[in-house]
Design a protein around this motif. Sequence first.
Motif, mmCIF file in Angstrom:
data_model
loop_
_atom_site.group_PDB
_atom_site.id
_atom_site.type_symbol
_atom_site.label_atom_id
_atom_site.label_comp_id
_atom_site.label_asym_id
_atom_site.label_seq_id
_atom_site.Cartn_x
_atom_site.Cartn_y
_atom_site.Cartn_z
ATOM 1 N N CYS A 11 39.557 50.742 54.397
ATOM 2 C CA CYS A 11 38.965 50.302 53.121
ATOM 3 C C CYS A 11 38.448 48.874 53.275
ATOM 4 O O CYS A 11 39.141 48.011 53.819
ATOM 5 C CB CYS A 11 40.029 50.369 52.020
ATOM 6 N N SER A 13 37.112 45.682 51.105
ATOM 7 C CA SER A 13 36.976 45.130 49.758
ATOM 8 C C SER A 13 35.546 44.626 49.552
ATOM 9 O O SER A 13 34.875 44.207 50.493
ATOM 10 C CB SER A 13 37.974 44.000 49.527
ATOM 11 N N THR A 40 35.354 47.117 44.924
ATOM 12 C CA THR A 40 36.235 47.939 45.760
ATOM 13 C C THR A 40 37.470 47.101 46.058
ATOM 14 O O THR A 40 37.445 46.246 46.940
ATOM 15 C CB THR A 40 35.529 48.337 47.075
ATOM 16 N N PRO A 41 38.567 47.310 45.321
ATOM 17 C CA PRO A 41 39.713 46.413 45.431
ATOM 18 C C PRO A 41 40.536 46.539 46.708
ATOM 19 O O PRO A 41 41.101 45.558 47.169
ATOM 20 C CB PRO A 41 40.562 46.747 44.215
ATOM 21 N N CYS A 42 40.663 47.734 47.274
ATOM 22 C CA CYS A 42 41.455 47.950 48.492
ATOM 23 C C CYS A 42 42.849 47.342 48.379
ATOM 24 O O CYS A 42 43.369 46.762 49.336
ATOM 25 C CB CYS A 42 40.738 47.383 49.718
ATOM 26 N N GLY A 43 43.435 47.397 47.215
ATOM 27 C CA GLY A 43 44.791 46.899 47.020
ATOM 28 C C GLY A 43 44.878 45.469 46.536
ATOM 29 O O GLY A 43 45.960 44.998 46.204
ATOM 30 N N TYR A 44 43.757 44.737 46.486
ATOM 31 C CA TYR A 44 43.782 43.363 45.981
ATOM 32 C C TYR A 44 43.786 43.386 44.457
ATOM 33 O O TYR A 44 43.096 44.182 43.832
ATOM 34 C CB TYR A 44 42.588 42.559 46.496
ATOM 35 N N ALA A 45 44.538 42.476 43.859
ATOM 36 C CA ALA A 45 44.705 42.455 42.410
ATOM 37 C C ALA A 45 43.569 41.729 41.689
ATOM 38 O O ALA A 45 43.362 41.940 40.501
ATOM 39 C CB ALA A 45 46.034 41.807 42.047
ATOM 40 N N ALA A 50 41.140 38.905 46.946
ATOM 41 C CA ALA A 50 40.288 39.533 47.959
ATOM 42 C C ALA A 50 39.545 38.477 48.772
ATOM 43 O O ALA A 50 39.458 38.573 49.997
ATOM 44 C CB ALA A 50 39.307 40.493 47.301
#
Length: 89
Positions: A11, A13, A40-45, A50
Amino acid sequence: MILKGQAVGGCTSELVGSVSVAAPGVQNYTVALGTFTLQTPCGYASPAAALAAGATEVRIQVLGTNVQYVTGTPPDFPNGLNVGPISFT
């Protein structure tokens, strides 16, 4: 503008922001971090999280119908467009 981060687990970001051109000629623009959207966050809040992980690509998309084409030597650039330098502070 599109800022892409490093790929993690397949993924990448992606932060998206925009700038409106204020006038012809050389301009400097400051884009506040809070104006970016984390597409596209890819797990970042957040966009800040990011971006803190690092950006590997900066893409600029020029939209509009009035890009002028010129010929000559600098400062007249062959495609009528000079983007840069870009710096982050």
